[in-house]
Design a protein around this motif. Structure first.
Motif, PDB file in Angstrom:
ATOM      1  N   LEU A 103       0.667  -1.530   0.108  1.00  0.00           N
ATOM      2  CA  LEU A 103      -0.040   0.176  -0.548  1.00  0.00           C
ATOM      3  C   LEU A 103       0.788   1.427   0.083  1.00  0.00           C
ATOM      4  N   LEU A 104       2.048   1.419   0.628  1.00  0.00           N
ATOM      5  CA  LEU A 104       3.453   2.382   0.627  1.00  0.00           C
ATOM      6  C   LEU A 104       4.016   2.079  -0.479  1.00  0.00           C
ATOM      7  N   ILE A 105       4.065   1.807  -1.461  1.00  0.00           N
ATOM      8  CA  ILE A 105       4.122   1.818  -2.732  1.00  0.00           C
ATOM      9  C   ILE A 105       3.422   2.122  -3.637  1.00  0.00           C
ATOM     10  N   SER A 106       2.073   1.061  -3.308  1.00  0.00           N
ATOM     11  CA  SER A 106       1.479   2.155  -4.593  1.00  0.00           C
ATOM     12  C   SER A 106       0.476   3.948  -4.286  1.00  0.00           C
ATOM     13  N   SER A 160      -2.852   4.742   4.714  1.00  0.00           N
ATOM     14  CA  SER A 160      -2.167   3.958   5.784  1.00  0.00           C
ATOM     15  C   SER A 160      -0.750   4.038   6.485  1.00  0.00           C
ATOM     16  N   ASP A 161      -1.069   5.414   6.792  1.00  0.00           N
ATOM     17  CA  ASP A 161      -0.153   5.501   7.559  1.00  0.00           C
ATOM     18  C   ASP A 161      -0.537   5.228   9.476  1.00  0.00           C
ATOM     19  N   GLU A 162      -2.067   5.131   9.268  1.00  0.00           N
ATOM     20  CA  GLU A 162      -2.507   4.866  10.638  1.00  0.00           C
ATOM     21  C   GLU A 162      -3.108   3.276  10.721  1.00  0.00           C
ATOM     22  N   LEU A 163      -3.197   2.882   8.834  1.00  0.00           N
ATOM     23  CA  LEU A 163      -3.364   1.186   9.197  1.00  0.00           C
ATOM     24  C   LEU A 163      -1.488   0.898   9.656  1.00  0.00           C
ATOM     25  N   GLN A 164      -0.819   1.384   9.242  1.00  0.00           N
ATOM     26  CA  GLN A 164       0.492   0.884   9.086  1.00  0.00           C
ATOM     27  C   GLN A 164       0.505   0.590  11.222  1.00  0.00           C
ATOM     28  N   ASP A 165       0.448   2.141  11.240  1.00  0.00           N
ATOM     29  CA  ASP A 165       0.849   1.999  12.887  1.00  0.00           C
ATOM     30  C   ASP A 165      -0.222   1.513  13.558  1.00  0.00           C
ATOM     31  N   ALA A 166      -1.555   1.052  13.331  1.00  0.00           N
ATOM     32  CA  ALA A 166      -1.692  -0.303  14.390  1.00  0.00           C
ATOM     33  C   ALA A 166      -1.068  -1.353  13.446  1.00  0.00           C
ATOM     34  N   ILE A 167      -0.480  -2.273  12.708  1.00  0.00           N
ATOM     35  CA  ILE A 167       0.034  -3.157  12.470  1.00  0.00           C
ATOM     36  C   ILE A 167       1.447  -3.134  12.742  1.00  0.00           C
ATOM     37  N   ASN A 189      14.359  13.110  -2.237  1.00  0.00           N
ATOM     38  CA  ASN A 189      13.410  13.130  -1.350  1.00  0.00           C
ATOM     39  C   ASN A 189      13.763  12.299  -0.018  1.00  0.00           C
ATOM     40  N   GLN A 190      12.776  12.925   1.147  1.00  0.00           N
ATOM     41  CA  GLN A 190      12.663  11.972   2.299  1.00  0.00           C
ATOM     42  C   GLN A 190      11.411  11.778   2.454  1.00  0.00           C
ATOM     43  N   GLN A 191      11.134  10.148   2.893  1.00  0.00           N
ATOM     44  CA  GLN A 191       9.917   9.407   2.751  1.00  0.00           C
ATOM     45  C   GLN A 191       9.990   7.681   3.571  1.00  0.00           C
ATOM     46  N   GLU A 192       9.058   7.479   3.060  1.00  0.00           N
ATOM     47  CA  GLU A 192       8.764   6.404   4.024  1.00  0.00           C
ATOM     48  C   GLU A 192       8.967   5.009   2.750  1.00  0.00           C
TER      49      GLU A 192
END
Length: 915
Positions: free
Chosen positions: A534-537, A572-579, A868-871
């Motif tokens: 999802l982050l890649i997308s 995606s950030d919220e999902l990532q934090d939850a997982i 750039n700076q990112q996840e």
């Protein structure tokens, strides 16, 4: 049979009784239908119900109930095969078995209700009567052999029902959970055993160890009931036997003034090791260790030795507790079943047909049970009516007399009278107990009877002086009737139930409901991979937004695409934090193993060591925790063997004879820091220097100028050791290099600080997760690379004048600090010789530099430009690239291109060594 259970088992027992009672009602009806009209489907239905009764009884090893259900199940197996049909003799035998099961369950129900009224805090015992079960089993076997003409059952005859698809499906689900839970319980036992040696008189610690063993034993019983019999070497059977033996020897110390000896604790820990090995055998296959049975025998012998020292008078006190308070509930159960049985017989009765012997016996048995239970509680009117009807039934001769219309009318009228009398009595009881004051919950039986003028205070005090339960004494001495005692205790139980329900209503819903759910690691990994995709997308959508704006000059559409991308980013950030949160587990799961490790090593080395653990609630990704276990164990072993001095040496130095090793964990940015420190002899810089020169690791002249911190780094060199002699634990120079490689493979760092005679501290700095990082993308010679932000101190663009060459090495003056520089393209070997002649500058004439902090050393990395700076989602490298340690992984960008992630530690090492 007297069986011991834990307080937590009460609810499980209640569930077993309720489910079994429900099955038995259907079984009895099915058996009667089979006699009237044989139907294979009915046989299968009765068989499955009996199999379920046997299965649930096996959950907590209720042997009498399980054995009785098994013998009936065997007979039904023969009927299913067509070996014989259920004639009157077979039907009587099956109904007799159902009666035995009813009696056994009724006894359990009665004792459970007593326990619910006064919940136990300690392990408790239940008496499950044989109730004729053994005699029944012998009769069943005798009839089976006579009817089948076999001297013994056919091979696999009894095993076939066990191979139910449902149980196989459950086994596949439950076995991994059982293994995981057993490992957790064993870790707890190890931890508590070490605590028990420190606090030998603490009964709570002993109870905690027993609960863990009991849980493992219960789980093994469930798994064993679902698996085909694998003989005496079945790992599950051995686990069950071993944990039972451990539980028995520990239980023998409960209530004893004598604490557990060191030899007993050692024996318990040996049992832990054996169970751990058996669990591994269960998961991976293989043969169990033959010495397991030796441990079991030693534990059984130890339990007998302790038990023999007890005062035997304690065992003689009332083997069966008085259950008057439960007799009311038992009466309701028995009366209801009796009337249901009578109604079923009357509904299927046919006028003009002979009275069958088995139906006659069933009718008489129901009236007899109703009469005896009603008379015991003083329900005289109901008892007299049951006796009157029983007397009429006895005038009938089975197999000779025929059912007539007047006879059926009289029986049905009698049934209606019994039903009305029972309903009247129950309504009266219900009215009384509904008006029970709530304060009865805190009153004892004697206080309730005195308050209701059923007993004088003097009689109560006299009864209390005898060593029996008050209710039993009152009934035996005639001071109160059984119904009065039963009613008083029922009021007490109802008041306590009301009090419990009131507490439940005021408790938050989240506290009543389950707080957690077990999820397999595989599912979490799959979710994490999906989050990565999802982050890649998300990055792909951002890339499209830039492309729409720059290449197609559609700023309005670009803004809309970017807005959609930001919404995807938020989700995606919220999902990532939850997982990520779900994958994080406390370090306690790892740290609680180490007291046992320290204990064993210190005893082998003859040292006294205390392990102090702090920060065990610090959470770390589960995969990271699994990866750091071996490095931590190795450093703890070194701390004991190399660091802590023997007691005599410590005394001579003015230290306490017991050394201390501290294991501490805490958060620091995106890392978890774990410190392992000891108050031992510390590292000797001179000894390390001498050894490094001997091995040719450093020139003698250069060694003289090295700081202690630089010298300490030699201990991470393969084959390096300053130990005077090789021991069983260490001294071969193998390990610290592996420790460092493992930590760096996780993207972490390891530091060492030491003071001679004061101790040594190893500091591990480990990333919270190995799945997703915040990174900066840079470019060098047209290729892009990613550097984790946690390793970056700052990024600067320096004028070329600020960069100098010193001894053929580039350095830069950054804010007054001289920092060595590394050309990224050169160290990675991607620049041509012509590229080395100069330093590329950005369009504004300045040189882009990324300042890194690597092992507390600052270096500058020269790149062509910052991007750039990112996840970024970390993907593992293929086997072909895994050997390139300078890269810790790769990621996929929004445009589909693959970019490598740099490992700063290995990058510096590559620069220094050139290999």
């Amino acid at each position: 049979m007297r069986l011991t259970f834990e307080p937590d088992d009460i609810d499980i027992l209640q569930g077993i009784v309720e489910e079994s009672s429900e099955h038995l009602r259907g079984i009895e009806e099915g058996i009667l239908r089979l006699e009237a009209d044989f139907d294979p489907e009915t046989v299968d239905s009765v068989f499955r119900a009996l199999h379920s009764v046997k299965g649930v009884a096996g959950l907590l090893d209720l042997t009498p109930i399980k054995d009785c259900a098994h013998c009936l199940e065997s007979m039904l197996t023969d009927i299913r095969k067509g070996l014989y049909t259920p004639d009157s003799e077979i039907t009587d035998l099956l109904l007799r078995g159902v009666d035995v099961l009813h009696l056994q369950l009724a006894e359990v129900v009665a004792q459970l209700q007593e326990l619910h009224a006064d919940p136990p805090q300690e392990p408790f015992a239940l008496n499950i009567p044989d109730a004729g079960g053994k005699e029944l089993a012998a009769t069943v076997e005798e009839i089976r052999l006579r009817l089948t003409g076999q001297s013994q059952p056919e091979p696999n005859e009894e095993a076939r029902p066990e191979q139910s698809p449902d149980f196989s499906y459950l086994l596949d689900q439950m076995l991994p959970d059982f293994i995981d839970e057993t490992v957790e319980h064993l870790s707890s036992v190890e931890h508590y055993c070490v605590e028990l040696e420190k606090h030998p008189q603490d009964p709570q610690i002993l109870n905690s160890i027993m609960r863990s063993f009991h849980s493992i034993k219960g789980g093994a019983g469930v798994i064993a009931s679902m698996r085909p019999d694998q003989g005496e070497n079945d790992p599950v059977k051995l686990i069950r036997a071993l944990t039972h033996a451990a539980e028995t020897v520990l239980q023998s110390y409960l209530g004893q003034s004598q604490p557990l000896s060191e030899s007993i604790v050692d024996l318990v820990l040996q049992a832990v090791d054996k169970v751990s090995a058996l669990v591994k055998t269960l998961g991976e296959g293989g043969e169990p260790d033959p010495s397991t049975r030796d441990i079991i025998q030693r534990m059984e012998m130890a339990a007998r030795c302790v038990s023999s020292r007890r005062d035997e008078t304690e065992e003689s006190v009332s083997t069966r507790p008085f259950l008057a308070s439960n007799q009311l509930a038992a009466f309701i159960n028995i009366a209801s079943q009796a009337l249901e049985s009578i109604k079923g017989l009357l509904d299927t009765a046919r006028e003009g047909y002979p009275v069958r012997t088995n139906r006659f016996r069933q009718y008489s048995r129901a009236l007899k049970n109703l009469h005896s239970s009603a008379r015991y509680l003083g329900f005289n009117e109901l008892a007299e009516e049951a006796a009157t009807q029983a007397q009429f039934v006895r005038t009938v001769t089975p197999e000779r007399d025929v059912l007539t219309g007047p006879m059926l009318e009289r029986l049905r009228a009698g049934f209606e009278r019994l039903l009305q009398l029972l309903e009247t009595k129950l309504a009266e009881v219900e009215r009384i107990i509904e008006e029970v004051p709530l304060e009865y919950a805190d009153k004892r039986l004697g206080e309730i009877l005195v308050e209701e003028n059923k007993l004088s205070p003097e009689a109560r005090d006299k009864a209390l002086g005898r060593q029996k339960k008050l209710g039993e004494i009152l009934v035996e001495s005639g001071l109160a009737s059984p119904s009065e005692v039963a009613m008083a205790l029922s009021k007490q139980a109802v008041a306590r139930e009301k009090q419990r329900e009131t507490a439940e209503e005021t408790r938050p819903v989240g506290e009543i409901a389950g707080q957690s759910v077990r999820v397999s690691q595989e599912k979490l990994d799959r979710l994490m991979n999906m989050i990565g995709e999802l982050l890649i997308s998300k990055n792909n959508i951002l890339h499209l937004a830039r492309k729409v704006s720059m290449e197609y000059n559609l700023p309005a559409l670009s803004r809309e695409v970017k807005a959609a991308a930001m919404e995807v980013a938020r989700i995606s950030d919220e999902l990532q934090d939850a997982i990520m949160s779900a994958r994080m587990i406390p370090l306690r799961a790892l740290f609680q193993r180490y007291p046992r490790t320290i204990r064993d090593i210190s005893r082998k080395s003859g040292k006294q060591v205390d392990l102090v653990i702090t920060g065990e609630d610090t959470e770390l990704d589960k995969t990271v925790i699994e990866a750091i276990n071996d490095p931590l164990v190795h450093m703890l072993r070194n701390a004991v063997d190399h660091g802590i001095e023997p007691p005599e040496e410590r005394k001579a130095l003015g230290k306490h004879p017991q050394g201390t090793i501290s294991l501490r964990a805490y958060y620091q940015g995106g890392y978890v820091v774990i410190e392992i420190s000891d108050d031992g002899r510390g590292l000797d810089p001179e000894r390390i220097k001498q050894k490094a020169v001997e091995k040719g690791l450093v020139h003698p002249v250069q060694a003289q100028t090295m700081s202690p911190e630089d010298l300490y780094q030699f201990i991470f060199t393969p084959g390096f050791s300053t130990a005077q002699e090789v021991t069983e634990l260490s001294g071969r120079g193998v390990g610290m290099d592996v420790v460092k490689n493992n930590i760096e493979r996780l993207g972490g760092f390891i530091y060492v600080d030491s003071q001679p005679s004061a101790g040594t501290t190893f500091t591990l700095k480990i990333p919270l997760s190995m799945s997703i990082i915040q990174g900066l993308m840079v470019e060098a010679l047209g290729q892009r690379f990613i550097i984790a932000l946690d390793a970056i101190v700052e990024t600067v663009k320096l004028p070329l004048a600020f960069i100098r060459s010193y001894k053929q090495k580039l350095v830069a003056d950054i804010r007054g600090q001289i920092i060595p520089l590394i050309r990224l393209g050169q160290v990675l070997g991607i620049e041509s010789p012509s590229d080395r002649n100069g330093i590329d500058q950005s369009e504004d004439g300045r040189v882009p530099i990324v300042v890194l902090d690597i092992d507390r050393v600052r270096v500058g990395l020269i790149v062509d430009r910052f991007q750039n700076q990112q996840e970024f989602v970390i993907k593992s490298l293929s086997e072909e690239l895994a050997g390139l340690k300078v890269y810790s992984g790769a990621t996929i960008l929004g445009d589909g291109s693959v970019v490598l992630i740099l490992n700063p530690v290995q990058l510096l090492q590559l620069h220094l060594t050139g290999s």
